[in-house]
Design a protein around this motif. Structure first.
Motif, PDB file in Angstrom:
ATOM      1  N   THR A  85      45.034  38.130  58.957  1.00  0.00           N
ATOM      2  CA  THR A  85      44.318  37.686  57.752  1.00  0.00           C
ATOM      3  C   THR A  85      43.396  38.775  57.212  1.00  0.00           C
ATOM      4  O   THR A  85      43.223  38.893  55.998  1.00  0.00           O
ATOM      5  CB  THR A  85      43.507  36.410  58.054  1.00  0.00           C
ATOM      6  N   GLY A  86      42.821  39.576  58.109  1.00  0.00           N
ATOM      7  CA  GLY A  86      41.988  40.680  57.647  1.00  0.00           C
ATOM      8  C   GLY A  86      42.791  41.696  56.866  1.00  0.00           C
ATOM      9  O   GLY A  86      42.353  42.195  55.817  1.00  0.00           O
ATOM     10  N   PHE A  87      43.974  42.023  57.355  1.00  0.00           N
ATOM     11  CA  PHE A  87      44.857  42.954  56.658  1.00  0.00           C
ATOM     12  C   PHE A  87      45.259  42.407  55.296  1.00  0.00           C
ATOM     13  O   PHE A  87      45.207  43.105  54.279  1.00  0.00           O
ATOM     14  CB  PHE A  87      46.089  43.216  57.522  1.00  0.00           C
ATOM     15  N   ASN A  88      45.672  41.146  55.259  1.00  0.00           N
ATOM     16  CA  ASN A  88      46.073  40.533  53.989  1.00  0.00           C
ATOM     17  C   ASN A  88      44.948  40.559  52.968  1.00  0.00           C
ATOM     18  O   ASN A  88      45.153  40.880  51.787  1.00  0.00           O
ATOM     19  CB  ASN A  88      46.490  39.076  54.211  1.00  0.00           C
ATOM     20  N   MET A  93      46.022  40.203  47.065  1.00  0.00           N
ATOM     21  CA  MET A  93      45.744  39.716  45.717  1.00  0.00           C
ATOM     22  C   MET A  93      45.764  40.865  44.709  1.00  0.00           C
ATOM     23  O   MET A  93      46.187  40.685  43.563  1.00  0.00           O
ATOM     24  CB  MET A  93      44.396  38.998  45.682  1.00  0.00           C
ATOM     25  N   SER A  94      45.339  42.038  45.120  1.00  0.00           N
ATOM     26  CA  SER A  94      45.423  43.204  44.239  1.00  0.00           C
ATOM     27  C   SER A  94      46.874  43.491  43.874  1.00  0.00           C
ATOM     28  O   SER A  94      47.203  43.768  42.715  1.00  0.00           O
ATOM     29  CB  SER A  94      44.812  44.432  44.929  1.00  0.00           C
ATOM     30  N   LEU A  95      47.763  43.408  44.870  1.00  0.00           N
ATOM     31  CA  LEU A  95      49.176  43.648  44.605  1.00  0.00           C
ATOM     32  C   LEU A  95      49.765  42.556  43.721  1.00  0.00           C
ATOM     33  O   LEU A  95      50.625  42.833  42.870  1.00  0.00           O
ATOM     34  CB  LEU A  95      49.940  43.748  45.922  1.00  0.00           C
ATOM     35  N   ARG A 247      35.174  41.759  43.221  1.00  0.00           N
ATOM     36  CA  ARG A 247      36.527  42.305  43.032  1.00  0.00           C
ATOM     37  C   ARG A 247      37.097  42.070  41.648  1.00  0.00           C
ATOM     38  O   ARG A 247      38.217  42.522  41.371  1.00  0.00           O
ATOM     39  CB  ARG A 247      37.480  41.692  44.068  1.00  0.00           C
ATOM     40  N   ILE A 248      36.389  41.385  40.782  1.00  0.00           N
ATOM     41  CA  ILE A 248      37.002  40.991  39.518  1.00  0.00           C
ATOM     42  C   ILE A 248      37.398  42.203  38.670  1.00  0.00           C
ATOM     43  O   ILE A 248      38.489  42.237  38.077  1.00  0.00           O
ATOM     44  CB  ILE A 248      36.057  40.032  38.732  1.00  0.00           C
ATOM     45  N   LEU A 249      36.546  43.228  38.609  1.00  0.00           N
ATOM     46  CA  LEU A 249      36.895  44.431  37.847  1.00  0.00           C
ATOM     47  C   LEU A 249      37.954  45.252  38.577  1.00  0.00           C
ATOM     48  O   LEU A 249      38.785  45.911  37.940  1.00  0.00           O
ATOM     49  CB  LEU A 249      35.644  45.268  37.589  1.00  0.00           C
ATOM     50  N   TYR A 254      43.811  47.052  38.623  1.00  0.00           N
ATOM     51  CA  TYR A 254      45.200  47.022  39.091  1.00  0.00           C
ATOM     52  C   TYR A 254      46.122  46.430  38.026  1.00  0.00           C
ATOM     53  O   TYR A 254      47.238  46.916  37.808  1.00  0.00           O
ATOM     54  CB  TYR A 254      45.297  46.221  40.385  1.00  0.00           C
ATOM     55  N   PHE A 255      45.663  45.396  37.373  1.00  0.00           N
ATOM     56  CA  PHE A 255      46.479  44.739  36.350  1.00  0.00           C
ATOM     57  C   PHE A 255      46.757  45.681  35.184  1.00  0.00           C
ATOM     58  O   PHE A 255      47.912  45.830  34.759  1.00  0.00           O
ATOM     59  CB  PHE A 255      45.747  43.486  35.868  1.00  0.00           C
TER      60      PHE A 255
END
Length: 410
Positions: A85-88, A93-95, A247-249, A254-255
């Motif tokens: 879970t730490g890795f995920n 979500m960025s990907l 993380r919103i920005l 990424y988007f």
């Protein structure tokens, strides 16, 4: 969008077509999106069994409300789930935002901004409303684990007293819709910006390392100051609209970068089967593993109290953005290299991935609750819940998509 703006975009000096997906289906992208969806289901299924899951408060109203992320906490644990879970959490979500951004430019070119936004409202806005309205069902097992639960009426009373309306994983849907609106605004009112993004990212297929470094640099600017100021794990909410504050920005970065990457035909772009990213998959996967363990080692060192004088905030932030980008590029390289042939089962999973994402949370939380009294190890429970949540949400989605009106949305 006006015809003048459209002409400007079409005349952007790119040596390849800006119609990234026109007339084609990129297997690597489709299967990678489905795979990340499975990671999301597995992540939420395993959280109940990772050793650092917080203890349950006596009431849902108590702060901090960790139950929003950990609906059920099981006494049976397995250390491997904390690594998983730490890795995920660092990258997936960025990907997801990156993969979603790949399709935006072509869609706006083909439909125009008006039709694009109407389609996005139907595809994202309507499911968000439906899923958010049903989220109390997913969190009801949480209430049943509190010592003073008093049936549905008591649960509804507490839910209304929360001051917000938790929507669970559906937060991604409304944030993606907001990003689509931003992209549509840029397409309509800043017509030179998106072609510029296409030109900047146009060499990604030949030099993916430069794209990686660019992603890291912009991500560091948008993430690290926010993480230091708000805290790396902070969330904000208004009504049902939750988002990760720090993380919103970063997600928007990424988007938007993906919008530019998606402006080049996938057959010759970053996801090309014989491109440099695909050919060098061993390097990217090794970098993915090394960067994550460097981040984990730094975090363990920090919490152990070693090097108290070090600026851990910026150091962890730098390692976080490096690890996030490395994991994204690692999985993109793997799927570009190996996901080259279509398979019926993977096509079905891809077709139903969106629906799986939308409805899996309730299946996961109820399965976790059902297994609470079982004398099984944390590994076995996490595996059973993962498989059960995948199969139940996959089968339910496939059944729902037989209804034409539903199939048009999910």
């Amino acid at each position: 969008m006006t015809s003048v703006a459209s002409d400007k975009l079409a005349s952007a000096p790119s040596p390849r077509s800006t119609h990234a997906l026109h007339g084609t289906y990129n297997v690597a992208i489709g299967y990678l999106r489905a795979f990340i969806t499975l990671l999301v289901v597995a992540h939420h299924s395993a959280l109940a069994y990772q050793p650092y899951a917080p203890e349950r408060n006596a009431t849902l109203l108590a702060q901090p409300r960790w139950w929003l992320a950990f609906p059920v906490v099981d006494p049976h644990k397995w250390m491997g789930w904390s690594v998983f879970t730490g890795f995920n959490d660092v990258f997936f979500m960025s990907l997801m935002f990156f993969l979603s951004g790949l399709f935006v430019l072509h869609s706006m070119e083909r439909k125009g901004t008006g039709q694009f936004l109407r389609d996005r409202l139907l595809r994202l806005g309507l499911p968000f409303i439906v899923v958010a309205a049903m989220t109390p069902l997913a969190y009801y097992p949480t209430y049943l684990t509190t010592p003073a639960h008093a049936g549905i009426a008591g649960y509804w009373h507490l839910w209304r007293a929360l001051g917000s309306w938790p929507a669970g994983p559906a937060w991604f849907i409304w944030v993606l819709l907001a990003f689509d609106v931003i992209a549509a605004g840029l397409f309509a009112f800043a017509p030179k910006l998106l072609p510029w993004l296409v030109r900047v990212t146009d060499g990604a297929a030949a030099r993916p390392i430069l794209l990686y470094l660019g992603v890291v640099a912009v991500s560091a600017i948008t993430y690290i100051p926010m993480a230091i100021h708000f805290g790396a794990d902070s969330w904000s909410d208004f009504g049902p609209f939750f988002f990760q504050t720090s993380r919103i920005l970063h997600y928007l970065t990424y988007f938007l970068i993906a919008v530019g990457v998606g402006g080049v035909a996938m057959s010759s772009g970053l996801f090309a089967r014989n491109g440099k990213l695909a050919r060098r998959w061993p390097l990217w996967t090794n970098a993915m593993v090394l960067m994550y363990f460097a981040l984990a080692a730094a975090f363990i060192t920090m919490i152990s109290g070693v090097g108290k004088s070090l600026p851990w905030g910026p150091l962890l932030g730098i390692l976080w953005v490096l690890s996030c980008a490395a994991s994204c590029f690692g999985f993109m390289s793997l799927f570009s290299r190996f996901a080259t042939k279509r398979r019926a089962v993977f096509d079905s999973l891809t077709d139903n991935a969106y629906g799986i994402y939308l409805i899996h949370y309730a299946f996961a939380s109820w399965l976790q609750y059902a297994l609470l009294p079982a004398a099984l190890s944390g590994f076995v429970k996490g595996t059973v819940v993962t498989l059960g949540a995948i199969l139940l949400s996959w089968g339910t989605t496939a059944a729902l998509r037989r209804i034409p009106a539903v199939a048009r949305v999910i």
